[in-house]
Design an enzyme around this catalytic site. Structure first.
Site, PDB file in Angstrom:
ATOM      1  N   GLU A  57      10.596  -9.599   4.331  1.00  0.00           N
ATOM      2  CA  GLU A  57       9.223  -9.299   3.938  1.00  0.00           C
ATOM      3  C   GLU A  57       8.290 -10.478   4.225  1.00  0.00           C
ATOM      4  OE1 GLU A  57       6.144  -6.943   1.865  1.00  0.00           O
ATOM      5  OE2 GLU A  57       7.946  -6.526   3.016  1.00  0.00           O
ATOM      6  N   GLU A  64      -5.686   3.493   0.805  1.00  0.00           N
ATOM      7  CA  GLU A  64      -4.379   4.137   0.924  1.00  0.00           C
ATOM      8  C   GLU A  64      -4.513   5.644   1.077  1.00  0.00           C
ATOM      9  OE1 GLU A  64      -1.573   2.596   1.166  1.00  0.00           O
ATOM     10  OE2 GLU A  64      -1.898   0.595   0.360  1.00  0.00           O
ATOM     11  N   ASP A 107      -5.151  -7.298   8.041  1.00  0.00           N
ATOM     12  CA  ASP A 107      -4.511  -6.830   9.269  1.00  0.00           C
ATOM     13  C   ASP A 107      -5.206  -5.668   9.982  1.00  0.00           C
ATOM     14  OD1 ASP A 107      -3.845  -5.278   7.064  1.00  0.00           O
ATOM     15  OD2 ASP A 107      -1.680  -5.430   7.341  1.00  0.00           O
ATOM     16  N   GLU A 138       6.550  -2.341  11.026  1.00  0.00           N
ATOM     17  CA  GLU A 138       5.698  -3.072  11.968  1.00  0.00           C
ATOM     18  C   GLU A 138       6.448  -3.639  13.171  1.00  0.00           C
ATOM     19  OE1 GLU A 138       3.678  -2.511   8.241  1.00  0.00           O
ATOM     20  OE2 GLU A 138       5.590  -3.524   8.641  1.00  0.00           O
TER      21      GLU A 138
END
EC number: 3.2.1.-
Length: 519
Positions: free
Chosen positions: A385, A131, A277, A419
């Site tokens: 979600e 992160e 991902d 996204e």
């Protein structure tokens, strides 16, 4: 508190432009003086929303990590699963690259004034290497590249631009002890103060494989090869997964967890969702960054993409026109997905454009269409979600919805994720089809109508309820970095950092939409 009506005339006009296909919690005016296809107006509307969010953050939360836009408080969650805090001003750093491409000089210089004050050696608890890399390191390096390049005139004090690179190096120097393991595979959760870690025996596919772009860029800018070497050594275990029979059930598609001590994969669980991902995303983007150095990364992405089309492509029984990606684990397929996974269409589109593969482009558009439908089918016009299309497990109360929509909702929350907007942006930039601009606009308007508060934007609890159910009182920093950027760039004029068809891209977006100059 929701704004009824929005006080700013531009924001009010934005709401007036909602199309009938988008759920809208207030009465739609009979007509609008604005043309639906006015891209300049739409771009300005997104800029207004960005400024609205920044004003609230600056007033109530700066220099903390994020705004609580209902209570007008602040948080220092660092977005790292709600448990890690450091208070390094995540929203400010995340906003920089977006403010730059919007040419918002005031916000740019407010962030530049703040950057020298950050002490990356101090945190309250553990931080995530992943992160911290994608948000802070990526955000500062993007600001540096843009301000040393096409947007040099945006900085009031040119010396402040150099601090971005200095602080990037300072941050990497603080973090690099994470790679001090028997294999070079880093710990993800680390304690900067004690130089300790969470004693995990494994690291994940995405958290290991989504460091390579930012750490390589830092080496290329500083001339110090150490940073690139650390990330590339960790990546090497992912490019040659062992033991192959377990780790790689299909060519290019690999498992999720890697043993830090041995470099061996611990499973063959395959997914394009959260946790996996951005490993696939970065294989391709490293090739865009430098085709000569990273051709082997491209080859691995092509293998993964071809295997995905062959083995993971899935269609709901009630809506065979839709395409989603299944997961795979030891012979079993999972028919569920996440908002996070919806970056996949953009990845296939970029790969198809860069590699001149029409099959990748076509498949990418299929994925974009499916994810777009997760927005258009809900009451708010925003996607959930998590969702599923497993016809054997449809909840009784969602059976009519499944028959109509082709999916049912597992988690109806929306935490301001980008996204779907991201993949729609790639669809427009690769094809030039104006309908994708309309799709992006409709999604933006839905977010603006449902998530906007007096001081910013909040996540919501139920996308399929009027007004989104309730607000979660949190404004994730990626609202600034990604949602606002993709919603703006699709309507913005062409610039050198915009994604282009073919192999002419001289900039590459990291997974947080921070834009880095290609090598």
């Amino acid at each position: 508190m929701r704004v009824l009506p929005l006080s700013l005339s531009l924001a009010l006009a934005v709401l007036f432009l909602v199309e009938p296909s988008v759920a809208y919690p207030y009465a739609k005016p009979a007509s609008s003086s604005r043309r639906r296809g006015d891209s300049e107006y739409r771009a300005d509307a997104v800029k207004e929303a960005f400024q609205h969010a920044w004003n609230g953050y600056k007033k109530y939360a700066f220099p903390h990590d994020e705004l609580h836009p209902v209570s007008d408080g602040y948080g220092d969650s660092r977005i790292d699963y709600g448990i890690h805090r450091n208070g390094w001003g995540a929203s400010a750093i995340e906003a920089l690259s977006t403010a730059l491409v919007m040419r918002n000089e005031e916000v740019v210089n407010q962030v530049l004034d703040f950057v020298p004050s950050i002490d990356y050696t101090k945190t309250e608890s553990m931080v995530s290497l992943f992160e911290t890399t994608i948000r802070y390191l990526g955000g500062m390096l993007s600001g540096y590249d843009l301000l040393k390049g096409p947007l040099a005139d945006m900085a009031t004090d040119p010396a402040a631009v150099d601090v971005l690179l200095t602080q990037s190096k300072n941050l990497a120097d603080v973090l690099k002890f994470a790679f001090d393991t028997p294999t070079g595979i880093p710990y993800n959760n680390i304690n900067i103060t004690s130089r300790g870690n969470d004693n995990s025996s494994t690291n994940g596919l995405a958290t290991t494989g989504t460091l390579i772009l930012e750490w390589t860029r830092l080496s290329d800018l500083t001339g110090d090869t150490e940073y690139a070497e650390l990330a590339q050594k960790a990546e090497s275990y992912l490019l040659d997964p062992q033991p192959r029979a377990l780790a790689e059930p299909f060519p290019g598609l690999v498992g999720s967890d890697i043993d830090i001590a041995t470099g061996q994969f611990q499973d063959g669980s395959v997914s394009w969702g959260g946790g996996d991902d951005s490993f696939y995303e970065y294989l391709l983007k490293m090739y865009v960054y430098d085709p000569e150095r990273f051709e082997s990364y491209k080859d691995r992405w092509v293998e993964a993409a071809e295997s995905t089309m062959e083995h993971l492509k899935s269609h709901p029984s009630s809506r065979p026109d839709l395409t989603f990606l299944a997961t795979y684990d030891n012979g079993s397929y999972g028919l569920s997905s996440q908002h996070l996974t919806c970056f996949d269409g953009g990845s296939f589109l970029l790969g198809g454009a860069v590699l001149d593969r029409s099959d990748f482009v076509d498949f990418g558009l299929e994925l974009v269409n499916g994810c777009h439908d997760t927005y258009t089918q809900t009451v708010t016009g925003i996607g959930p979600e998590e969702f599923s299309w497993d016809s054997s497990a449809v909840p009784a109360n969602q059976e009519p919805f499944y028959e109509k929509a082709g999916f049912y909702i597992l988690d109806g929350g929306y935490v301001l994720r980008p996204e779907v907007l991201e993949s729609i942006y790639y669809a427009y930039r690769i094809t030039g089809d104006e309908r994708y601009r309309d799709w992006s606009w409709e999604a933006f308007v839905a977010i603006n109508a449902t998530c906007r508060t007096d001081s910013g934007f909040s996540g919501i609890t139920d996308v399929n309820a009027v007004d989104g159910g309730s607000m979660d009182d949190n404004e994730e920093s990626f609202l600034f970095a990604e949602v606002m950027k993709y919603a703006y760039l699709i309507h913005a004029p062409d610039d050198e950092w915009q994604v282009k068809p073919g192999d002419s891209n001289t900039w590459v977006f990291n997974t947080e939409a921070h834009i880095l100059a290609a090598a």
